[in-house]
Design a protein around this motif. Structure first.
Motif, PDB file in Angstrom:
ATOM      1  N   ARG A   1     -17.419   9.346  -1.083  1.00  0.00           N
ATOM      2  CA  ARG A   1     -18.781   9.531  -1.617  1.00  0.00           C
ATOM      3  C   ARG A   1     -19.525   8.219  -1.695  1.00  0.00           C
ATOM      4  O   ARG A   1     -20.701   8.132  -1.359  1.00  0.00           O
TER       5      ARG A   1
ATOM      6  N   GLN B   1      -5.375   2.948   1.889  1.00  0.00           N
ATOM      7  CA  GLN B   1      -4.967   4.281   2.367  1.00  0.00           C
ATOM      8  C   GLN B   1      -6.152   5.248   2.317  1.00  0.00           C
ATOM      9  O   GLN B   1      -6.352   6.062   3.223  1.00  0.00           O
ATOM     10  N   TYR B   2      -6.954   5.143   1.237  1.00  0.00           N
ATOM     11  CA  TYR B   2      -8.104   6.035   1.107  1.00  0.00           C
ATOM     12  C   TYR B   2      -9.145   5.728   2.190  1.00  0.00           C
ATOM     13  O   TYR B   2      -9.814   6.619   2.706  1.00  0.00           O
TER      14      TYR B   2
ATOM     15  N   PRO C   1      -9.601   9.463  -2.808  1.00  0.00           N
ATOM     16  CA  PRO C   1     -10.238   9.538  -1.491  1.00  0.00           C
ATOM     17  C   PRO C   1     -11.681  10.051  -1.597  1.00  0.00           C
ATOM     18  O   PRO C   1     -12.562   9.590  -0.862  1.00  0.00           O
ATOM     19  N   ASP C   2     -11.942  10.956  -2.544  1.00  0.00           N
ATOM     20  CA  ASP C   2     -13.308  11.470  -2.700  1.00  0.00           C
ATOM     21  C   ASP C   2     -14.265  10.399  -3.216  1.00  0.00           C
ATOM     22  O   ASP C   2     -15.409  10.317  -2.767  1.00  0.00           O
TER      23      ASP C   2
ATOM     24  N   ARG D   1      -8.462   4.543   5.226  1.00  0.00           N
ATOM     25  CA  ARG D   1      -7.945   5.035   6.515  1.00  0.00           C
ATOM     26  C   ARG D   1      -8.027   6.553   6.582  1.00  0.00           C
ATOM     27  O   ARG D   1      -8.273   7.125   7.641  1.00  0.00           O
ATOM     28  N   GLU D   2      -7.841   7.206   5.457  1.00  0.00           N
ATOM     29  CA  GLU D   2      -7.912   8.661   5.404  1.00  0.00           C
ATOM     30  C   GLU D   2      -9.347   9.131   5.619  1.00  0.00           C
ATOM     31  O   GLU D   2      -9.608  10.054   6.386  1.00  0.00           O
TER      32      GLU D   2
ATOM     33  N   ARG E   1       2.384  15.654   0.879  1.00  0.00           N
ATOM     34  CA  ARG E   1       1.609  15.718   2.122  1.00  0.00           C
ATOM     35  C   ARG E   1       2.526  15.350   3.282  1.00  0.00           C
ATOM     36  O   ARG E   1       3.278  14.357   3.196  1.00  0.00           O
TER      37      ARG E   1
ATOM     38  N   MET F   1      -3.488   0.876  -2.422  1.00  0.00           N
ATOM     39  CA  MET F   1      -3.774   2.295  -2.219  1.00  0.00           C
ATOM     40  C   MET F   1      -5.209   2.521  -1.740  1.00  0.00           C
ATOM     41  O   MET F   1      -5.468   3.467  -0.998  1.00  0.00           O
TER      42      MET F   1
ATOM     43  N   TYR G   1      -1.608   8.836   5.480  1.00  0.00           N
ATOM     44  CA  TYR G   1      -2.117   7.639   4.812  1.00  0.00           C
ATOM     45  C   TYR G   1      -2.078   7.835   3.305  1.00  0.00           C
ATOM     46  O   TYR G   1      -1.224   7.312   2.619  1.00  0.00           O
ATOM     47  N   SER G   2      -3.001   8.626   2.804  1.00  0.00           N
ATOM     48  CA  SER G   2      -3.109   8.734   1.342  1.00  0.00           C
ATOM     49  C   SER G   2      -2.164   9.789   0.779  1.00  0.00           C
ATOM     50  O   SER G   2      -2.130  10.911   1.272  1.00  0.00           O
ATOM     51  N   PRO G   3      -1.407   9.458  -0.270  1.00  0.00           N
ATOM     52  CA  PRO G   3      -0.595  10.494  -0.929  1.00  0.00           C
ATOM     53  C   PRO G   3      -1.465  11.409  -1.805  1.00  0.00           C
ATOM     54  O   PRO G   3      -0.996  12.460  -2.246  1.00  0.00           O
ATOM     55  N   VAL G   4      -2.699  10.997  -2.030  1.00  0.00           N
ATOM     56  CA  VAL G   4      -3.623  11.782  -2.851  1.00  0.00           C
ATOM     57  C   VAL G   4      -4.629  12.462  -1.925  1.00  0.00           C
ATOM     58  O   VAL G   4      -5.275  11.784  -1.137  1.00  0.00           O
ATOM     59  N   PRO G   5      -4.783  13.771  -2.004  1.00  0.00           N
ATOM     60  CA  PRO G   5      -5.728  14.429  -1.105  1.00  0.00           C
ATOM     61  C   PRO G   5      -7.153  14.413  -1.652  1.00  0.00           C
ATOM     62  O   PRO G   5      -7.375  13.994  -2.788  1.00  0.00           O
ATOM     63  N   ARG G   6      -8.088  14.871  -0.820  1.00  0.00           N
ATOM     64  CA  ARG G   6      -9.464  15.092  -1.283  1.00  0.00           C
ATOM     65  C   ARG G   6      -9.580  16.491  -1.866  1.00  0.00           C
ATOM     66  O   ARG G   6      -8.708  17.345  -1.628  1.00  0.00           O
ATOM     67  N   GLN G   7     -10.660  16.720  -2.572  1.00  0.00           N
ATOM     68  CA  GLN G   7     -10.938  18.071  -3.052  1.00  0.00           C
ATOM     69  C   GLN G   7     -11.083  18.990  -1.842  1.00  0.00           C
ATOM     70  O   GLN G   7     -11.735  18.631  -0.862  1.00  0.00           O
TER      71      GLN G   7
ATOM     72  N   ALA H   1       0.806  -1.222   0.000  1.00  0.00           N
ATOM     73  CA  ALA H   1       0.000   0.000   0.000  1.00  0.00           C
ATOM     74  C   ALA H   1       0.842   1.276   0.000  1.00  0.00           C
ATOM     75  O   ALA H   1       0.296   2.367  -0.104  1.00  0.00           O
TER      76      ALA H   1
ATOM     77  N   LYS I   1       4.483  11.832   2.224  1.00  0.00           N
ATOM     78  CA  LYS I   1       4.127  11.017   1.052  1.00  0.00           C
ATOM     79  C   LYS I   1       3.899  11.966  -0.098  1.00  0.00           C
ATOM     80  O   LYS I   1       3.334  13.050   0.094  1.00  0.00           O
TER      81      LYS I   1
END
Lengths: 572, 189
Positions: A315, A240-241, A310-311, A243-244, B52, A237, B58-64, A132, B33
């Motif tokens: 959603r 990760q989303y 993550p979005d 957990r975020e 980040r 991955m 956790y995620s290397p990709v953020p939310r909007q 991950a 990350k």
């Protein structure tokens, strides 16, 4: 031990090296390409770019059977090419250790499809680990090498573009030396013929069952029970989303996606009220967990198509998104372009003018499908253009030209050309020979000029594959007259014809020439030069051509095709 | 958690700039990350990188809406990520417009209109002129210069920046890059 920021790809190389692997084989393919390059920079390693992925995995298996553990890496569609050997390697066993790394591309950032390569593990009956982040990429690859040698089975490590290219902190560890082993002759395992192969299958079933026991104890699979109202099962991955976005939810993180740790999954499902599987692409885990008799949701909530974010995960599971500025709707694309002075822009232009069906292939020339060039009609997979043109001929359609680069030709085009000659087709093939694998970062090919390897002459190779001598033409990329002449002559000949367009890639060729300039008074705004697709040429507000002198390499192709003679060299 | 976005075009050194930020954060003891997609950068496409950092990431990709600081080296690219910003985001953008290949993108007038909307919504908005990033007639590396301009929003100390830049760029261009950083910081004052 040092902490460094590594990409998933670099961390895979590190993990294999720490496990004592010193041999690696691959064929270039985004997003996996950097695994081999990173490995080649580690001490004591020997690597090369095999001509295709099937050869890469066979190179690796040979090494492993002979006592040196090896790793091979490829993108997901490359795994399709290697699959013949993969299935058989599961039967023969591997000897010292063989790890096969595959990188999927959810979202199709730069591939032909977004296939879910996890299915291969199930079909071939081999373990597959999915990290991950980069630290897991290192650790799981180490574990994969050890597991492969211990169970005598190939082990796969699966990345996605996001894990392959994202960078995160890695704790580099000291490695160990691999103990050299001799080749142990064992034809009843290594020669897959009946009835020996049937025994190999029985033994494979027991080895994969052993892997399932390992899965139950391995620390790469772990769960944490927090809020029992929601239990998320995920890997890679996507975890990760989860957990975020849902830090309070219980989770089961699967580091081994095949075989599943069934007892752990049952224990998790029993501890929570609702189980949702969060996985990109196919319901691979969901289907298997449901078959265990566990009530689980997944693709009823989450998309099957495209990459997650993550979005998207938030959603799909009913979370509110955070406040943000408005998206700019009409922002438009910034599509990838050719390079200024690309030696093939003139060729695409000449080819398009002939109004033939062009069966394209994989490489920079795939971009010739896009506006303004729009010169190719199909691109399926490596080497397919040449074979598809043959099928089209059988169906009575023509004229067709197959377009292919040197790396792709060596990879898969050679047997296709041989097929055309052998079966008496009239296939017309254009081989764009720039002596490199350009799209993926200039990895060498057999026609690259290098000091220690024989350089394969493409025209001689075409003749050796049976193409008649006078049906092979060689032209440069920058003489449009010669290109038009070669196409005119070769496209009308009976039998198989090959036009080799030989010119180094503009990005690595030495020596620019003075830029060209458009004489405003002479330009009629006909748009012909714009149709070349050179990014150094743009249109002004009156649709007349303007050349960006800073980007122009002075190749002169636009000047040759301008019907008004409006192009001059700077300083003229 | 701090989320930084660096965006621009292939060839502008976006990935290198994001490496510098990542090293700066690691230098100050944080977990980092970063997310970027390689492959099309030499073909003139959009290039971006999220960095980040925090004690746990956790995620290397953020939310909007997650981006705290955006550094953009081209105006269309700044707009492309507008929905990742919120009203409290800090924006540092280079005043440069480059049309899309094949004219697939937005025209300059529309881009400037949309940028004005962004400026109206976000208090911390800096538009840096490319001329401000020259020194003695020489063009300095704009990627590192823009990091200098953004440094007032990023909170790393000067020693951290110096170490991070030194670890990332080629040794022979260290001086040039430090000068670029200073020029950017000055342009932002």
């Amino acid at each position: 031990m040092p902490r460094t920021l590594l990409s998933g790809n670099e961390a895979i190389a590190r993990g294999a090296w720490e496990a004592g692997v010193r041999l690696a084989y691959s064929y270039p393919g985004t997003p996996a390409t950097e695994i081999l390059s990173a490995f080649s920079h580690l001490p004591g390693t020997k690597t090369h770019w095999s001509v295709n992925e099937k050869i890469a995995i066979e190179n690796a298996l040979g090494a492993s059977l002979a006592g040196s553990p090896a790793i091979c890496s490829m993108k997901h569609v490359g795994l399709n090419v290697a699959a013949d050997a993969l299935f058989s390697a599961a039967y023969t066993g591997v000897g010292a250790g063989l790890v096969v790394v595959t990188a999927d591309d959810p979202g199709i950032h730069s591939s032909q499809n977004e296939q879910d390569s996890r299915h291969y593990a199930r079909a071939a009956k081999i373990p597959m680990l999915e990290p991950a982040d980069s630290e897991e990429a290192r650790r799981f690859t180490r574990d994969a090498c050890a597991l492969s040698g211990r169970l005598d089975i190939p082990v796969m490590v699966r990345l996605t573009t996001r894990t392959a290219h994202s960078r995160s902190v890695v704790d580099e560890q000291a490695g160990w030396e691999s103990k050299p082993r001799a080749f142990r002759p064992d034809p009843e395992r290594y020669v897959l013929i009946s009835p020996w192969a049937r025994t190999c299958h029985e033994e494979l079933e027991s080895r994969i069952a052993q892997a399932a026991s390992v899965a139950e104890e391995w620390d790469g699979n772990r769960m944490e029970i927090l809020d029992r109202s929601l239990g998320l099962i995920s890997s890679g991955m996507a975890w990760q989303y989860c957990r975020e976005g849902f830090p309070g939810a219980s989770y089961l993180k699967l580091g081994m996606v095949h075989p599943l740790p069934r007892r752990l999954v049952e224990k998790f499902a029993g501890a929570v009220k609702r189980v949702v599987v969060v996985e990109e692409l196919d319901p691979f885990l969901e289907t298997e967990i449901r078959a265990m008799g566990i009530a689980v949701e997944g693709k009823a909530l989450l998309p099957r198509v495209g990459e997650f974010s993550p979005d998207i995960v938030g959603r799909s599971l009913g979370a509110r998104s955070r406040d943000h500025l408005a998206h700019v709707d009409k922002i438009g694309d910034r599509p990838p372009s050719f390079c200024p002075g690309c030696p093939y822009l003139g060729f695409y232009h000449s080819l398009r003018k002939r109004g033939v069906t062009v069966c394209g292939d994989i490489g920079c020339y795939t971009l010739a499908s896009q506006p303004p060039v729009k010169a190719i009609d199909t691109t399926l997979c490596m080497g397919a253009g040449i074979s598809m043109a043959q099928g089209m001929e059988d169906a009575g359609h023509g004229p067709c030209v197959a377009l292919i680069g040197d790396s792709t030709f060596f990879h898969a085009g050679m047997p296709a050309l041989l097929n055309a000659v052998h079966h008496g087709y009239s296939t017309k093939v254009a081989i764009l020979d720039n002596g490199t694998t350009a799209m993926t970062g200039f990895q060498p090919t057999p026609s690259s000029v290098r000091t220690h390897a024989p350089v394969i002459d493409m025209a001689a190779l075409a003749r050796a594959l049976g193409v008649a001598g006078e049906n092979v033409a060689v032209v440069g990329g920058y003489d449009i007259g010669a290109i038009d002449g070669a196409l005119e002559s070769q496209l009308s000949r009976p039998g198989v014809s090959v036009v080799v367009v030989r010119e180094p890639c503009a990005l690595i060729a030495k020596g620019r020439q003075p830029a060209l300039r458009v004489r405003e008074d002479a330009c009629t705004a006909c748009g012909e030069c714009l149709s070349l697709g050179c990014p150094a040429i743009a249109a002004d507000s009156r649709e007349r051509a303007v050349i960006n002198a800073g980007r122009c390499t002075g190749c002169g192709v636009c000047g040759q095709i301008c019907p008004s003679g409006a192009m001059v060299r700077e300083g003229a | 958690m701090t989320t930084v976005l660096i965006a621009g075009l292939g060839g502008q050194g976006i990935v290198l700039a994001s490496d510098i930020i990542a090293r700066a954060a690691m230098h100050e003891g944080m977990v980092v990350k970063k997310s970027e997609i390689h492959g099309m950068s030499q073909r003139g496409g959009s290039v971006f990188s999220f960095v980040r950092y925090d004690h746990v990431v956790y995620s290397p990709v953020p939310r909007q809406g997650d981006v705290d600081v955006m550094v953009a080296l081209e105006l269309t690219e700044a707009l492309r990520w507008r929905h990742f910003l919120h009203v409290g985001s800090s924006i540092v953008a280079l005043d440069l417009y480059t049309p899309s290949y094949g004219r697939a993108g937005m025209d300059e007038a529309s881009v400037r209109t949309e940028m004005a909307l962004m400026r109206a919504q976000c208090e911390r908005f800096l538009l840096i002129s490319p001329a401000a990033l020259e020194a003695g007639g020489r063009r300095l590396p704009p990627n590192v210069a823009m990091l200098g301009a953004a440094s007032r929003f990023l909170g790393f100390g000067p020693a951290t920046w110096s170490a991070a830049i030194g670890m990332t760029v080629k040794p022979e261009s260290g001086e040039d890059n430090m000068r670029a950083f200073e020029a950017g910081a000055a342009a932002a004052r």
